[in-house]
Design a protein around this motif. Sequence first.
Motif, PDB file in Angstrom:
ATOM      1  N   LEU A 150       0.834  -1.205   0.000  1.00  0.00           N
ATOM      2  CA  LEU A 150       0.000   0.000   0.000  1.00  0.00           C
ATOM      3  C   LEU A 150       0.867   1.253   0.000  1.00  0.00           C
ATOM      4  N   VAL A 151       1.900   1.221   0.832  1.00  0.00           N
ATOM      5  CA  VAL A 151       2.824   2.369   0.888  1.00  0.00           C
ATOM      6  C   VAL A 151       3.430   2.618  -0.495  1.00  0.00           C
ATOM      7  N   ALA A 152       3.822   1.510  -1.158  1.00  0.00           N
ATOM      8  CA  ALA A 152       4.439   1.653  -2.478  1.00  0.00           C
ATOM      9  C   ALA A 152       3.456   2.269  -3.471  1.00  0.00           C
ATOM     10  N   VAL A 153       2.190   1.820  -3.420  1.00  0.00           N
ATOM     11  CA  VAL A 153       1.195   2.350  -4.352  1.00  0.00           C
ATOM     12  C   VAL A 153       0.945   3.833  -4.065  1.00  0.00           C
ATOM     13  N   PHE A 154       0.819   4.176  -2.768  1.00  0.00           N
ATOM     14  CA  PHE A 154       0.598   5.582  -2.399  1.00  0.00           C
ATOM     15  C   PHE A 154       1.718   6.466  -2.905  1.00  0.00           C
ATOM     16  N   ALA A 155       2.934   5.946  -2.859  1.00  0.00           N
ATOM     17  CA  ALA A 155       4.075   6.740  -3.295  1.00  0.00           C
ATOM     18  C   ALA A 155       3.934   7.110  -4.769  1.00  0.00           C
ATOM     19  N   VAL A 156       3.296   6.269  -5.541  1.00  0.00           N
ATOM     20  CA  VAL A 156       3.174   6.522  -6.976  1.00  0.00           C
ATOM     21  C   VAL A 156       1.899   7.304  -7.292  1.00  0.00           C
ATOM     22  N   ASP A 157       0.792   6.837  -6.698  1.00  0.00           N
ATOM     23  CA  ASP A 157      -0.485   7.470  -7.032  1.00  0.00           C
ATOM     24  C   ASP A 157      -1.435   7.319  -5.864  1.00  0.00           C
ATOM     25  N   TRP A 158      -1.729   8.440  -5.209  1.00  0.00           N
ATOM     26  CA  TRP A 158      -2.503   8.305  -3.978  1.00  0.00           C
ATOM     27  C   TRP A 158      -3.952   7.957  -4.217  1.00  0.00           C
ATOM     28  N   ILE A 159      -4.456   8.273  -5.394  1.00  0.00           N
ATOM     29  CA  ILE A 159      -5.858   7.914  -5.657  1.00  0.00           C
ATOM     30  C   ILE A 159      -5.998   6.392  -5.802  1.00  0.00           C
ATOM     31  N   ALA A 160      -5.062   5.776  -6.573  1.00  0.00           N
ATOM     32  CA  ALA A 160      -5.069   4.319  -6.691  1.00  0.00           C
ATOM     33  C   ALA A 160      -4.883   3.695  -5.303  1.00  0.00           C
ATOM     34  N   GLY A 161      -4.015   4.344  -4.506  1.00  0.00           N
ATOM     35  CA  GLY A 161      -3.798   3.841  -3.138  1.00  0.00           C
ATOM     36  C   GLY A 161      -5.086   3.864  -2.337  1.00  0.00           C
TER      37      GLY A 161
END
Lengths: 572, 561
Positions: A150-161
């Motif tokens: 989740l942290v990795a996804v947030f780092a790239v795109d917070w909406i997808a996160g």
Amino acid sequence: MATATTEPAPGAWLAGRAPGWLRPALVGLATIESLLVVGQAGLIAWLCHRALVAEVPIGLAAPAALLGVLLLRATVLGVRGWIAADASARIRVELRQAVLAALRGAGPVDAPPTGRVLAAFDEQIEKLDPYYARFLPQQFAAAILPPVLLVAVFAVDWIAGLFLLFSAPLIPVFMVLIGWGAEARARQQVDALGRLGGWFLDRLRGAATLRRFAAESATSAAVAQRTEELRRASMNVLKLAFLSSAVLEFFASVAIAAVAIYVGMGLLGFLTFGPAGELTLAGGLFVLLLAPEYFAPLRALSQGWHDRADAGAAVGELRDLLGRAKTPAPTPMDRAARPVSTAVPSPPAIAVRIRGLRFAHRGRPPLFDGQMLDVAAGERVALVGPSGAGKSTLIDLLAGFLHPEAGRIELDGESTEGWSDAERAARIAWLGQRPTLFAGSLYDNIALGWREADRDAVEAIAELAGVMTFARRLPEGLDAPVGENGHRLSGGQMQRVALARALLRPRPLILLDEPTAHLDPQGEADVLSSLERLLAARPATVLAASHRPGMLRHVDRVVRIDGDRWTEESVA
Amino acid sequence: MNGPRRLLPWSGATGRYALLAALLALLGIGLAVTLLAVSGWLITAAGLVGLGVLAMIDIFAPGAVIRGSAVGRTVARYGERLAGHDAMLRQLASLRLDAFQRLMRWPVRRLDGIVSGDLLTRLTRDIDALELLLPRWWLPNIAAIGGSLLAAAAVVLLAPALWFAPLGLLLSALALLAALRRISAPAGRRLVEDNAVLRSELTTWLDGLGELISLDRAAERSERLVARARRLVDAQRHQRRVEALGQAGIAALGYLAFWLVLIGGLRLAVEGALAGPVAVALALVMLGLVEAWQATPAGWVLRANCAQAADRIEALGETANPGEFDGLAATTASGGSAMARGAALALDRVRFGWGPASGDVLRGVDLALAPGERVLIEGVSGGGKTTLGRIAAGELVPERGRVRFNGEDLFGEVEAERYRRVGRLEQSPRLFRDTLEANLRIGDPEASRARLDAVLAAVDLASWCDGLSHGMATWLGERGVGLSGGQARRLTLARLLLTRSPVLVLDEPLAGLDGPTAKRVMAGIEPWIVGRTLLVLSHDRFGPGSIDRRLRLVDGRLETT
């Protein structure tokens, strides 16, 4: 509710059994795995970016790195399975050790029926294997992988996160709504399945009886009908129970679909808010690749619910069995710390003194309450009375199989409280109603009585106990195999072997618990004459529970035991 | 090694549900892979459109496919699990019936040995293992293999140059799994044998616990048990380790195939031989397959154990033909509704021994019972009374001599007919986990309620039954009401009395009963045995009331007392 506060939940009990290294190892492996998953997604996305966007050859280094990451992931999987198998094996051996120790502590009187012990020792402990080998590793993976990803996804795109973040907590909510109620019912269904298994086993055991009553077709029909009924009932429950994992699958699928469509629209420029406008192909692929990995551990965990349910059911039974030891079996440490006098005491007979004896069987009113008894050294006393009135219980208390609630039992003035098996064994011989022969020779069975005995001593006692009278007729003599797969001995012959075994080492107090109850007149006569010979050669104090007239001819005193009324009777 | 396939039924509803589960498993993996692949295609294509590399794409068709496969995958998985469990439970019923009917065809002497042994425990476990074959072996393999074939088709169609990756995965994975099965099979065999020994040693240890504690040998003996348990667990650990290696291996193969398609596809894309989005989609197809393959190794280890389980079940002998047992109950039930009349029973020079080593138990027994006569045979325990009773009751064939029922050879009749003529009360009472009523009805399925009440009163259990919370519907045995040995014996006696056999052999009918109860039972059963021929075996000098003759079994021959 009272028990809930004193006993940890099955999960905590199970976790407490695991070796100390298991938790850090599983945490470490899950952490490594999560990093590898992130690395894998990153490398794939970067490679696609190079080839498709930058349109340059992808070279060798990045593909090699990706292959390395992939193979490492496979390795982590293997290592995890391997150490979980080791932990599970170790835990199950230790539990079996603990069960046997508890049974020793409970003693022959309080030990549960053989069937239950076998079920616990074998089936129930086996049910813990899937828990430790499969469920527990999955649990750690489910706790660690999703947050890291989740942290990795947030780092790239917070909406997808946010898509992932919000779909995950919804899962427990729905699982509570649908799943856990259904899980309890599904567990009942597992129980019902187990009960039906027991019912079926019972019919197989009675196959000969069913044949005698020509009940084959009726029983066949019953087997078919009961299984069919269970199938219908099960399917009704499972329809609901499987919904909980279906909900998980659904959220996992929908989250992936939502991420894909969101990223696609963003890349096409349809979305201009937030980070969507700045999405790149690499970032989009990275997020898409992590989405299924985010849900995978949760899905694996939900499929393994029956591993946990089975283990939870086994815990109750095992805990009950392990709790049976009233006095924990003395550990070697305890023994070393105490000055143990296991040497045979002299004089050869010992006086017994009972004062204020109080005892109650579990859940029953007190059987004895303040009784006293004195037996002089060398005296032979018969305990008589109606069955269930306490003759055998008194013998069991003297033998240390049961422990008085209050009062003292003294041998030559020394209290027997807290004695170890070794201390008792040096002084007290005990003979029960049905002797057990262990697999091995007659000689092995007798020599069980005293480690230090030599061949001459065994032969001498076999002669005295009347074992030689039948052993001579066997081709192998004393070395003849008995017990399972050995020669079949009559009840009287077995009891004579047991007598030889119990008295191989001279013991000043002999306890006899209806040793001839199951013998025919001939067998009884043989055993009693053997006993007479042995007592002539090795004088000892004897307490015998018996109602057989044959036994009463050999005693000095008769004490009638009827609950808490103990009275002297004249010798018949 | 085709045992499991022969034993597991695939016909009728079972087969339909199994097939449905298999189709749904295929559909499930297909949709899961589609979801991933189309998502990858969409993102890549969209990314390239955004950069101007590609012209505008239609987003609505792929979007619909993505949403459809997301929902479809969930439904397929749910359906697969339901259908699979349904088929599995149907197979369980069939496996149990099959095993039961095999046992029912055994000769009685072979059945004798199984009550105490662990054969039955093993049998029920074997059935449990076979039952799991569908959900743990068939369905995961169908999903993995079917998914791989679909993937291969997609790769061959869209990027023919990469054909070797999906096909290579399929073949190498199957080879790996077959090897797993071979490696884990010997451990599986050892497991079963060691477990049997461990159970029997634990039983002996428990039986002898009093003696072992009193000799201070309990701890030492339990160490031996632990050592054996450790060996057993080591065999299991071996299987689990093989499984773990298999999982690692199969994951490595799956990842390798994915890597080949990804790198190969991207190279083709760089060369312009393959569209970029298609290259990504194909790679994701391969990645989706890894999960499907990971479910297979556990099933193949199970498969190894199942092959042995099936062999053991088949070793039980032939299963029954359909309807084979149907006639038996009918003849028993139609055995005459009138009260059974006594018949003559005679043993002529009967000889019998249990084996060459133990010598003859019966050495020429002559005995003639007139219709309605009551004979008591005494003798020391272990002297052959029970054997004599079993021969008289048509269970054991004498080695020499004859048994005549009303003058005709009893062993000329089929087994069920012999039992109908001569009923026997077993020495150790065997009741079933069922209701009190069901236990009694084994003796007479059509008995009226009044008749059941009457027979309970005859054996002095009427007041006990009235005191039970559910009366006749009370469950006996485990999780039910416990019975004392004497009560169990009286119930089995009642069950026997309900039959209409003209000759009854009663083995120790009053053992374990106290004097007053024994007297009441003797008086109570009188109306039930009047007119029947009675052979009573007892080691006490004590038997049912009016005995016409007493004999003694001494050294394998009968003597008058």
